[in-house]
Write a protein that holds these residues in place. Structure first.
Motif, short mmCIF file in Angstrom:
data_model
loop_
_atom_site.label_atom_id
_atom_site.label_comp_id
_atom_site.label_asym_id
_atom_site.label_seq_id
_atom_site.Cartn_x
_atom_site.Cartn_y
_atom_site.Cartn_z
N LEU A 123 0.84 -1.42 -0.06
CA LEU A 123 -0.01 0.06 0.13
C LEU A 123 0.96 1.22 -0.17
N ASP A 124 2.18 1.22 0.63
CA ASP A 124 3.05 2.27 0.45
C ASP A 124 4.34 1.94 0.00
N LEU A 125 4.68 1.56 -1.06
CA LEU A 125 5.96 1.13 -1.67
C LEU A 125 7.21 2.11 -1.58
N PRO A 126 8.40 1.34 -0.89
CA PRO A 126 9.51 2.19 -0.73
C PRO A 126 10.23 2.28 -1.98
N PHE A 127 9.69 2.70 -2.93
CA PHE A 127 10.47 2.80 -4.32
C PHE A 127 9.91 4.00 -4.91
N GLY A 128 10.84 4.72 -5.68
CA GLY A 128 10.48 5.81 -6.65
C GLY A 128 9.75 5.69 -7.79
N LYS A 129 9.39 6.64 -8.64
CA LYS A 129 8.53 6.41 -9.79
C LYS A 129 9.30 5.81 -10.63
N GLU A 130 8.59 4.68 -11.37
CA GLU A 130 9.32 3.85 -12.31
C GLU A 130 10.45 3.20 -12.05
N SER A 131 10.68 2.80 -10.73
CA SER A 131 11.80 2.01 -10.34
C SER A 131 11.85 0.59 -10.94
N PHE A 132 10.85 0.15 -11.57
CA PHE A 132 10.91 -1.24 -12.08
C PHE A 132 10.32 -0.94 -13.34
N ASP A 133 10.42 -2.37 -14.39
CA ASP A 133 9.89 -2.42 -15.48
C ASP A 133 8.62 -2.75 -15.54
N TYR A 134 8.42 -3.90 -14.57
CA TYR A 134 6.90 -4.54 -14.55
C TYR A 134 6.68 -4.55 -12.87
N ALA A 156 1.44 0.44 -7.95
CA ALA A 156 1.91 -0.50 -9.22
C ALA A 156 2.06 0.41 -10.15
N ASP A 157 1.28 1.26 -10.70
CA ASP A 157 1.17 1.89 -11.72
C ASP A 157 2.47 3.06 -11.62
N ARG A 158 2.67 3.72 -10.44
CA ARG A 158 3.52 4.69 -10.27
C ARG A 158 5.01 4.08 -10.32
N THR A 159 5.28 2.75 -9.74
CA THR A 159 6.57 2.43 -9.67
C THR A 159 6.87 1.35 -11.12
N ALA A 160 6.06 0.96 -11.91
CA ALA A 160 6.20 0.18 -13.06
C ALA A 160 6.28 1.10 -14.43
N ARG A 161 7.45 1.08 -15.03
CA ARG A 161 7.81 1.92 -16.35
C ARG A 161 7.13 1.21 -17.54
N ARG A 162 6.97 -0.14 -17.29
CA ARG A 162 6.47 -0.85 -18.65
C ARG A 162 5.18 -1.46 -18.46
N GLY A 163 4.84 -2.20 -17.21
CA GLY A 163 3.49 -2.62 -17.17
C GLY A 163 3.21 -3.41 -16.02
N ARG A 218 -6.36 2.53 -18.27
CA ARG A 218 -7.19 1.96 -19.48
C ARG A 218 -6.08 1.16 -20.15
N TYR A 219 -4.87 0.96 -19.88
CA TYR A 219 -4.06 0.13 -20.50
C TYR A 219 -4.28 -1.30 -20.01
N LEU A 220 -4.74 -1.61 -18.65
CA LEU A 220 -4.96 -2.68 -18.36
C LEU A 220 -6.20 -3.50 -18.90
N THR A 233 -3.82 -7.30 -16.95
CA THR A 233 -2.49 -6.98 -17.14
C THR A 233 -2.40 -6.08 -18.72
N GLY A 234 -1.31 -5.51 -18.70
CA GLY A 234 -1.04 -4.61 -19.85
C GLY A 234 0.11 -4.13 -19.49
N GLU A 235 0.55 -3.34 -20.90
CA GLU A 235 1.91 -2.44 -21.06
C GLU A 235 1.20 -1.02 -21.44
N ARG A 236 2.11 0.01 -20.71
CA ARG A 236 1.79 1.17 -20.95
C ARG A 236 1.98 1.71 -22.50
N PRO A 237 0.99 2.41 -23.05
CA PRO A 237 1.27 2.60 -24.47
C PRO A 237 2.58 3.27 -24.82
N ALA A 238 3.05 3.02 -25.97
CA ALA A 238 4.50 3.53 -26.20
C ALA A 238 4.54 4.92 -26.41
#
Length: 238
Positions: A123-134, A156-163, A218-220, A233-238
Protein backbone atom coordinates in the motif's frame (compact mmCIF):
# COMPACT_ATOMS: atom_id res chain seq x y z
CA UNK A 1 -24.39 -24.74 9.20
CA UNK A 2 -23.07 -21.55 7.63
CA UNK A 3 -24.62 -20.71 4.27
CA UNK A 4 -22.18 -20.09 1.41
CA UNK A 5 -22.93 -17.32 -1.08
CA UNK A 6 -20.95 -16.25 -4.13
CA UNK A 7 -23.04 -13.17 -4.93
CA UNK A 8 -20.45 -10.85 -3.42
CA UNK A 9 -16.88 -11.13 -2.16
CA UNK A 10 -16.45 -12.55 1.33
CA UNK A 11 -15.08 -10.13 3.91
CA UNK A 12 -13.90 -12.89 6.23
CA UNK A 13 -10.23 -12.70 7.14
CA UNK A 14 -7.90 -15.53 6.21
CA UNK A 15 -5.62 -17.04 8.85
CA UNK A 16 -2.64 -15.91 6.76
CA UNK A 17 -3.78 -12.28 6.94
CA UNK A 18 -3.04 -12.11 10.67
CA UNK A 19 -0.62 -15.00 11.05
CA UNK A 20 1.03 -15.30 14.45
CA UNK A 21 1.44 -19.06 14.94
CA UNK A 22 4.01 -21.77 14.37
CA UNK A 23 6.30 -20.91 11.39
CA UNK A 24 6.11 -24.57 10.37
CA UNK A 25 2.40 -24.13 9.66
CA UNK A 26 2.89 -21.29 7.21
CA UNK A 27 5.83 -23.04 5.56
CA UNK A 28 3.68 -26.12 4.98
CA UNK A 29 0.87 -23.93 3.63
CA UNK A 30 3.28 -22.22 1.25
CA UNK A 31 4.42 -25.58 -0.12
CA UNK A 32 0.79 -26.45 -0.83
CA UNK A 33 0.20 -23.06 -2.49
CA UNK A 34 3.21 -23.68 -4.72
CA UNK A 35 1.62 -26.93 -5.90
CA UNK A 36 -1.68 -25.19 -6.60
CA UNK A 37 0.07 -22.47 -8.61
CA UNK A 38 2.09 -25.02 -10.56
CA UNK A 39 -0.71 -27.45 -11.40
CA UNK A 40 -3.66 -25.06 -11.71
CA UNK A 41 -2.01 -22.47 -13.90
CA UNK A 42 -1.02 -19.52 -11.73
CA UNK A 43 2.64 -19.75 -12.66
CA UNK A 44 1.86 -20.17 -16.36
CA UNK A 45 -0.35 -17.07 -16.37
CA UNK A 46 2.47 -14.76 -15.28
CA UNK A 47 5.06 -16.38 -17.56
CA UNK A 48 2.71 -16.20 -20.54
CA UNK A 49 2.62 -12.40 -20.45
CA UNK A 50 6.29 -11.96 -19.64
CA UNK A 51 7.16 -14.14 -22.63
CA UNK A 52 4.92 -12.02 -24.84
CA UNK A 53 6.33 -8.74 -23.54
CA UNK A 54 9.93 -9.96 -23.73
CA UNK A 55 9.82 -9.79 -27.54
CA UNK A 56 10.09 -6.01 -27.21
CA UNK A 57 12.81 -5.86 -24.57
CA UNK A 58 16.08 -4.23 -25.67
CA UNK A 59 18.85 -6.77 -26.23
CA UNK A 60 21.07 -7.11 -23.17
CA UNK A 61 18.83 -5.01 -20.93
CA UNK A 62 18.31 -6.00 -17.29
CA UNK A 63 14.58 -6.21 -16.60
CA UNK A 64 13.55 -5.33 -13.06
CA UNK A 65 10.37 -6.89 -11.67
CA UNK A 66 8.60 -6.21 -8.37
CA UNK A 67 6.39 -9.02 -7.03
CA UNK A 68 3.76 -7.78 -4.56
CA UNK A 69 2.69 -10.15 -1.79
CA UNK A 70 5.29 -12.64 -2.92
CA UNK A 71 4.49 -15.26 -0.27
CA UNK A 72 6.25 -18.52 -1.10
CA UNK A 73 8.21 -16.72 -3.86
CA UNK A 74 7.49 -19.57 -6.27
CA UNK A 75 6.53 -17.14 -9.04
CA UNK A 76 9.83 -15.19 -8.87
CA UNK A 77 11.70 -18.49 -8.89
CA UNK A 78 9.82 -19.61 -12.01
CA UNK A 79 10.57 -16.27 -13.70
CA UNK A 80 14.29 -16.60 -12.99
CA UNK A 81 14.35 -20.21 -14.21
CA UNK A 82 12.71 -19.11 -17.47
CA UNK A 83 15.05 -16.11 -17.86
CA UNK A 84 18.13 -18.27 -17.32
CA UNK A 85 17.04 -20.64 -20.10
CA UNK A 86 16.53 -17.68 -22.45
CA UNK A 87 19.74 -15.92 -21.39
CA UNK A 88 17.74 -12.90 -20.25
CA UNK A 89 18.92 -10.60 -17.50
CA UNK A 90 16.30 -10.43 -14.75
CA UNK A 91 16.16 -8.97 -11.24
CA UNK A 92 13.07 -9.81 -9.18
CA UNK A 93 12.26 -8.03 -5.94
CA UNK A 94 10.03 -10.24 -3.77
CA UNK A 95 7.99 -8.01 -1.48
CA UNK A 96 5.92 -9.26 1.44
CA UNK A 97 4.82 -7.76 4.74
CA UNK A 98 5.18 -11.08 6.59
CA UNK A 99 8.63 -11.75 8.04
CA UNK A 100 7.78 -15.48 8.08
CA UNK A 101 7.27 -15.46 4.31
CA UNK A 102 10.60 -13.78 3.64
CA UNK A 103 12.44 -16.07 6.05
CA UNK A 104 10.99 -19.13 4.32
CA UNK A 105 11.93 -17.80 0.89
CA UNK A 106 15.47 -16.73 1.81
CA UNK A 107 16.24 -20.20 3.16
CA UNK A 108 14.86 -21.88 0.07
CA UNK A 109 16.29 -19.62 -2.63
CA UNK A 110 19.94 -19.31 -1.68
CA UNK A 111 20.92 -20.27 -5.24
CA UNK A 112 18.88 -17.43 -6.75
CA UNK A 113 20.95 -14.24 -6.45
CA UNK A 114 18.63 -12.65 -9.04
CA UNK A 115 15.92 -12.51 -6.33
CA UNK A 116 16.05 -9.87 -3.62
CA UNK A 117 13.73 -9.68 -0.64
CA UNK A 118 11.89 -6.65 0.70
CA UNK A 119 9.68 -6.49 3.79
CA UNK A 120 7.18 -3.71 3.18
CA UNK A 121 3.52 -2.95 2.55
CA UNK A 122 2.17 -2.96 -1.01
CA UNK A 123 0.00 0.00 0.00
CA UNK A 124 3.01 2.27 0.41
CA UNK A 125 5.88 1.05 -1.70
CA UNK A 126 9.33 2.27 -0.63
CA UNK A 127 10.41 2.91 -4.23
CA UNK A 128 10.49 5.90 -6.52
CA UNK A 129 8.56 6.49 -9.72
CA UNK A 130 9.23 3.90 -12.46
CA UNK A 131 11.76 1.99 -10.33
CA UNK A 132 10.82 -1.26 -12.06
CA UNK A 133 9.96 -2.41 -15.55
CA UNK A 134 7.03 -4.51 -14.35
CA UNK A 135 5.02 -4.86 -11.16
CA UNK A 136 3.38 -8.26 -10.79
CA UNK A 137 1.14 -9.90 -8.21
CA UNK A 138 -0.16 -13.45 -7.80
CA UNK A 139 -2.90 -14.53 -5.40
CA UNK A 140 -2.59 -11.29 -3.44
CA UNK A 141 -5.42 -9.11 -4.69
CA UNK A 142 -8.19 -11.26 -3.18
CA UNK A 143 -6.85 -10.33 0.28
CA UNK A 144 -7.80 -6.67 -0.29
CA UNK A 145 -11.07 -4.75 -0.33
CA UNK A 146 -11.99 -2.45 -3.21
CA UNK A 147 -10.54 0.71 -1.69
CA UNK A 148 -7.19 -0.94 -1.04
CA UNK A 149 -7.16 -2.52 -4.51
CA UNK A 150 -7.42 0.93 -6.07
CA UNK A 151 -4.54 2.13 -3.91
CA UNK A 152 -2.32 -0.87 -4.69
CA UNK A 153 -2.91 -0.53 -8.42
CA UNK A 154 -2.04 3.15 -8.13
CA UNK A 155 1.23 2.25 -6.42
CA UNK A 156 1.93 -0.42 -9.04
CA UNK A 157 1.31 2.06 -11.84
CA UNK A 158 3.57 4.64 -10.16
CA UNK A 159 6.51 2.25 -9.82
CA UNK A 160 6.15 0.32 -13.10
CA UNK A 161 7.82 1.76 -16.19
CA UNK A 162 6.52 -0.81 -18.67
CA UNK A 163 3.50 -2.65 -17.31
CA UNK A 164 1.54 -4.63 -14.72
CA UNK A 165 0.61 -8.33 -14.45
CA UNK A 166 -1.95 -9.44 -11.85
CA UNK A 167 -3.02 -13.08 -11.46
CA UNK A 168 -5.80 -14.14 -9.10
CA UNK A 169 -8.95 -16.22 -8.61
CA UNK A 170 -12.41 -16.07 -10.11
CA UNK A 171 -15.33 -16.57 -7.74
CA UNK A 172 -17.25 -19.51 -9.22
CA UNK A 173 -18.89 -22.56 -7.67
CA UNK A 174 -16.75 -24.99 -9.63
CA UNK A 175 -13.57 -23.31 -8.40
CA UNK A 176 -14.84 -23.36 -4.82
CA UNK A 177 -15.82 -27.05 -4.93
CA UNK A 178 -12.53 -28.10 -6.55
CA UNK A 179 -10.38 -26.35 -3.94
CA UNK A 180 -12.63 -27.63 -1.15
CA UNK A 181 -12.04 -31.16 -2.45
CA UNK A 182 -8.28 -30.56 -2.76
CA UNK A 183 -8.06 -29.18 0.79
CA UNK A 184 -9.54 -32.40 2.18
CA UNK A 185 -6.20 -34.12 1.55
CA UNK A 186 -4.20 -32.00 3.98
CA UNK A 187 -4.25 -31.55 7.74
CA UNK A 188 -2.81 -28.04 7.50
CA UNK A 189 -5.45 -25.90 9.22
CA UNK A 190 -4.34 -22.74 7.43
CA UNK A 191 -4.69 -24.24 3.97
CA UNK A 192 -7.96 -26.02 4.83
CA UNK A 193 -9.57 -22.71 5.79
CA UNK A 194 -7.76 -20.20 3.57
CA UNK A 195 -7.84 -22.08 0.25
CA UNK A 196 -11.66 -22.30 -0.08
CA UNK A 197 -12.01 -18.86 1.49
CA UNK A 198 -9.67 -17.45 -1.16
CA UNK A 199 -12.22 -18.38 -3.83
CA UNK A 200 -15.01 -16.74 -1.81
CA UNK A 201 -12.86 -13.61 -1.64
CA UNK A 202 -12.09 -13.85 -5.36
CA UNK A 203 -13.64 -11.85 -8.20
CA UNK A 204 -16.23 -11.82 -10.93
CA UNK A 205 -15.16 -10.36 -14.30
CA UNK A 206 -17.48 -7.34 -13.93
CA UNK A 207 -15.82 -6.48 -10.60
CA UNK A 208 -12.40 -6.38 -12.22
CA UNK A 209 -13.66 -4.29 -15.12
CA UNK A 210 -15.22 -1.87 -12.63
CA UNK A 211 -11.87 -1.70 -10.82
CA UNK A 212 -10.14 -0.74 -14.08
CA UNK A 213 -12.62 2.09 -14.52
CA UNK A 214 -12.02 3.35 -10.98
CA UNK A 215 -8.25 3.43 -11.43
CA UNK A 216 -8.36 5.00 -14.91
CA UNK A 217 -5.57 2.61 -15.96
CA UNK A 218 -7.05 1.97 -19.38
CA UNK A 219 -4.05 0.01 -20.62
CA UNK A 220 -4.98 -2.83 -18.24
CA UNK A 221 -7.21 -5.57 -19.67
CA UNK A 222 -9.08 -8.49 -18.13
CA UNK A 223 -8.33 -12.01 -19.44
CA UNK A 224 -9.80 -15.41 -18.53
CA UNK A 225 -7.40 -18.29 -17.84
CA UNK A 226 -7.51 -22.00 -17.08
CA UNK A 227 -8.17 -23.08 -13.51
CA UNK A 228 -10.70 -20.32 -12.81
CA UNK A 229 -7.93 -17.75 -12.91
CA UNK A 230 -7.84 -14.32 -14.45
CA UNK A 231 -5.14 -11.90 -15.46
CA UNK A 232 -5.33 -8.14 -15.20
CA UNK A 233 -2.46 -7.04 -17.34
CA UNK A 234 -1.10 -4.59 -19.86
CA UNK A 235 1.84 -2.52 -20.99
CA UNK A 236 1.87 1.25 -21.08
CA UNK A 237 1.28 2.73 -24.51
CA UNK A 238 4.55 3.58 -26.25
Amino acid sequence: MKMISLKSRSKEEEIMDGFSGDPADIEHAYRLIEKVNRFLGGTRVVLRYLKRYSRRWPAGATIRILDLGSGATDIPRAIVDWARKKNLKIRVFALDILAEALRYSRNKLRDYPEIRFVQASALDLPFGKESFDYVISSMFFHHLDEELLVKVLGEADRTARRGIIVNDLLRYWRAYLWILFFSCFTKNRMFKKDAPLSVLKGFRPREIRTLIQKTSLRYLKFHYHFGHRFALTGERPA
